[in-house]
Motif scaffolding. Sequence first.
Motif, short mmCIF file in Angstrom:
data_model
loop_
_atom_site.label_atom_id
_atom_site.label_comp_id
_atom_site.label_asym_id
_atom_site.label_seq_id
_atom_site.Cartn_x
_atom_site.Cartn_y
_atom_site.Cartn_z
N GLY B 219 0.84 -1.23 0.03
CA GLY B 219 -0.03 0.13 0.00
C GLY B 219 0.85 1.35 0.04
N ILE B 220 1.86 1.08 -0.47
CA ILE B 220 2.91 2.28 -0.75
C ILE B 220 2.76 2.76 -1.98
CG2 ILE B 220 5.29 3.33 -0.45
CD1 ILE B 220 5.81 0.98 1.55
N PRO B 221 2.41 4.17 -2.20
CA PRO B 221 2.67 4.80 -3.47
C PRO B 221 3.66 4.74 -4.18
CG PRO B 221 2.24 6.60 -1.66
CD PRO B 221 2.42 5.20 -1.05
N PHE B 222 3.56 4.71 -5.70
CA PHE B 222 4.73 5.03 -6.52
C PHE B 222 4.06 5.76 -7.40
CE2 PHE B 222 7.85 1.82 -8.98
CZ PHE B 222 8.81 2.53 -8.74
N LYS B 223 4.63 6.95 -7.58
CA LYS B 223 3.99 8.23 -8.28
C LYS B 223 4.74 8.73 -9.29
CE LYS B 223 0.31 8.79 -5.41
NZ LYS B 223 -1.02 8.33 -6.12
N ALA B 224 4.13 9.39 -10.23
CA ALA B 224 4.81 9.96 -11.49
C ALA B 224 5.72 10.98 -10.83
CB ALA B 224 3.67 10.77 -12.44
N GLY B 225 6.84 11.14 -11.35
CA GLY B 225 7.93 12.11 -10.71
C GLY B 225 8.67 11.59 -10.00
N GLU B 226 8.59 10.11 -9.28
CA GLU B 226 9.34 9.65 -8.55
C GLU B 226 10.76 9.08 -9.35
OE1 GLU B 226 8.47 7.22 -5.00
OE2 GLU B 226 6.67 7.79 -5.19
N VAL B 227 11.89 9.13 -8.80
CA VAL B 227 12.99 8.43 -8.97
C VAL B 227 13.29 7.16 -8.61
CG1 VAL B 227 15.57 8.82 -8.89
CG2 VAL B 227 14.40 10.76 -8.98
N ILE B 228 13.86 6.23 -9.45
CA ILE B 228 14.02 5.03 -9.05
C ILE B 228 15.42 4.52 -9.46
CG2 ILE B 228 13.27 2.36 -9.08
CD1 ILE B 228 10.87 4.64 -10.51
N LEU B 229 16.08 4.27 -8.47
CA LEU B 229 17.70 3.74 -8.70
C LEU B 229 17.32 2.15 -8.65
CD1 LEU B 229 19.82 5.98 -6.07
CD2 LEU B 229 18.69 6.49 -8.29
#
Lengths: 265, 265
Positions: B219-229
Amino acid sequence: MSITLNREDIVRLCERVEGAQTRAYAIPKLTNEYPGMTIEDGYAVQSELRRRFIEQGHTLVGWKAGLTSKAKMEQMGVNVPSIGFLTDKMARPENSVISTSDLVHPRVECEVAFVTNKDLAGPGVTAGDVIDATDYVLPAIEIIDSRFSGFKFDLESVIADNGSSARYVGGGRARRPKDIDLRTLGVVMEKNGEVVGMGASAAVLGNPAEAVAMLVNILHDLGERLPAGSFVMSGGITEAVAVQPGDHVIARYQDLGSVSIRFGE
Amino acid sequence: MNQEKIDQYGDELYQAFLDRKTIAPFTERDPDITLEDAYKIQLRFIQRRVDAGEAIVGKKIGVTSKPVQDFLGVFQPDFGQLTSNMVYQEGDVIDLGGLIQPKAEAELAFVLKEDLQGPGVTAMDVIRATDYVAPCFEIVDSRIRDWKILIQDTVADNASCGVYVIGSCKADPRDVDITMAGMVLEKNSELFSTGVGAAVQGSPANAVAWLANTLGELGIPFKAGEVILSGSQSNLVPVVDGDELVCTVGGIGSCSVRFAGRSAV
């Protein structure tokens, strides 16, 4: 350093290597009997082997650089690259079944191969000269096969054994070197569907073109040049992996496609 | 593990982070600690940073390569949260004085243009939702004594995240083969190691899909604009005052970073 072996010893060692190569058996490394052997002695034995093969009707198609990556040098315990010659008899087609019964203990590695369209002669050849003289690059798999027991050797012995050259397979997609970045090509080698090697082309002396330049400069020391139309393998990007009958090996390259082979009895 | 203990351990990590000191591994003190407990501790640790004014700007994926998974005895990656104080721009000098026992890793970063809501996310969804990919360095750091970590320790410690820098060159994932893109890492102008996208869960996009699905379950959000390494493609690089690192990803470009000062350990 220079050539220390007399003509008789060179011929004797050459016959020993030729026998092991053509009848596929392992021999002890040559330095066991000739501890004072130099790198130049190694190349003298290799040159005699080349002369004999050509006399028997083999065609010289090019050269290979060996021990050009940190991984390979560490794996083999040496610290200088080496070169060996390639003939038409060692070539195998892409997607073919390669027999192992005429090999001792084959291993595979993925490499970037070069085909030249201008003569290259050392000394002082640079990576830029190599690019300039390159018609195209292509992905390749080299099947190396040291004729020395347990793949245990030193630089002098491996050079005499023609840099462990055995078979080679070129394939995939030919590219002009100016259309790609030769340094950063990603490579994945899979055996039977499992990844067994990964890296990028810079693993070879920082750039595979550097390995070809080094090869041409070594050729100069041997009194040779690299004629236009030569096929050159620049050295393994990944560690060499042992293969046996039934194995399927595929080398995948960024921008160069893939090369696939199988091994049989 | 009860909430009181979870909060206590999370607070302990936050204090260690503030004081640049290490603490004993949780797995030594609580051998029964589960992965679920560890993620709850991570949440508490990050909540303390958010309460102190930081914002969550993305996620990092760790433990993505087979050698690291084998070493930690796990068969899936882990993740941590990226916060606003971890961000450096290319060209900045990273102050080692703010870190405890840092090491650098070269990776591919993803920046999303659409939310990714798991479960059910595939690598194809990741490409579709990605604005761009860029080479980056993650400077990992451990609040756990001597990096003596089991999977639960590193997960609790925000997946050993320190700081990161994203290169200024970027590419649309439709324009580059992110699986086969080679990665070349140089330290102080010398080749340090090479890698390829496939080293990360078979493809960096697979790692991001895994994260989307894992976050979806939690239930943790993963939003547009986020950076993922997306996970390391290189060996860990020890860094000290004056070191300069450059990583170049084939078909994209490079990211460089310099270091100054002295870390706590």
